[in-house]
Structure formats: structure tokens, C-alpha cells
Design a protein around this motif. Sequence first.
Motif, short mmCIF file in Angstrom:
data_model
loop_
_atom_site.label_atom_id
_atom_site.label_comp_id
_atom_site.label_asym_id
_atom_site.label_seq_id
_atom_site.Cartn_x
_atom_site.Cartn_y
_atom_site.Cartn_z
N ALA A 1 65.85 13.57 -8.98
CA ALA A 1 64.77 12.66 -8.54
C ALA A 1 64.91 11.30 -9.20
N VAL B 1 57.34 9.45 -11.50
CA VAL B 1 58.29 10.48 -11.07
C VAL B 1 58.37 11.59 -12.10
N LYS C 1 55.12 12.45 -8.44
CA LYS C 1 55.32 11.66 -7.23
C LYS C 1 56.79 11.64 -6.83
N SER C 2 57.03 11.48 -5.53
CA SER C 2 58.40 11.28 -5.07
C SER C 2 58.83 9.87 -5.47
#
Length: 173
Positions: free
Chosen positions: A84, A151, A156-157
Motif C-alpha cells: 500500500a 494509509v 485508508k486506501s
Amino acid sequence: MSLPARDEDNATEERDDGAPIEVLEAYFEARGWPCERTGDGEIVASAPGSWAQYELRGVWRPEDQVLQFLAFPDVKVSADKRAAMYETLGLVNEQLWLGHFELWSSSGLIVFRYAALVDGGDDGLSFEQAESLSEAALEECERFYPVFQFVLWGGKSPTEAIQAALIETAGEA
């Protein structure tokens, strides 16, 4: 004889090799930031920010006439979050004009890094350039620190984190 001239040239060359680090040191000291020379051609300073205490590092490579400038925003990425974070860094780096963020695979640390070509002539690195290098690195770290935290800790993306962190506000509350 040419021998004394060579000695003078070598002495001048040695002084020139450290000049960018000396200018950075003068700038860090003028700001009241603790700093330390960690070796020939390298200096580390600690600068306060609103999100974290940042480590700033200058590394001078005289053979290339390059000053490598790094800022560490005190963010460490665990193995399970690295995919990510790599996506996040790709999106963040699209927003930058100078320098880039990267994730150091060996330590998991995020670093802002860029290189500046410094003329080997009499001018070298100016105090104003040292200020610009430092302030640009700190501004980018401050601007994107919340993205990294969203993140890593906010679930959260990468796209959501950038949208949430880079909202432009109108007016004052």
C-alpha cells in the motif's frame, strides 16, 4: 617548483570538497537546529515540524559535484503495509516537482530525497540554496506526512489518503 603549487591545489580542493556541507552546517546553526558532522562530506541535523521531528542529511560527493539531500519524516512501514505504501509513494511522487519519496527496503523508512548539482567553481553552494534545499524538503514532508499516516494507521486506501490530506481549505475557521 611545481610541488608547492600542487600542495596549494590539494589544500584548495580539500576545502572545496567540504564547502557545501559547511554551508549547510551554517544554515542549520542559524536556524538553531542541532547538527553534527558524521564524516567527511556528511552532516545530519534535526528540524522540528508540525507533525514530527525530521532528520535532515546532506551528503557531498565531490567526484560528481552532487549534494544528496535527504529528509526522514520519522515514518517506518511494516512489512504488511509496504504494498500500500509503494502505491501511495507513486501517487505522491506524481505531485512533486523536485525530489521524490522512497521507501528504503532494508529499514522500512520513508525518505524524501533529491540531488543538487553544485558547481565546483568559486560559487559552490550558497546560503540561499541551502535554505531552499532544506525548506523544500521540510515542506514536502509536512505536506505528505498525513497521507502516510492515513494509509498506515487510518485504514485508508492510497487514493483516499491523498484526497483527504490534500483538501484545499477556503478561508479560516
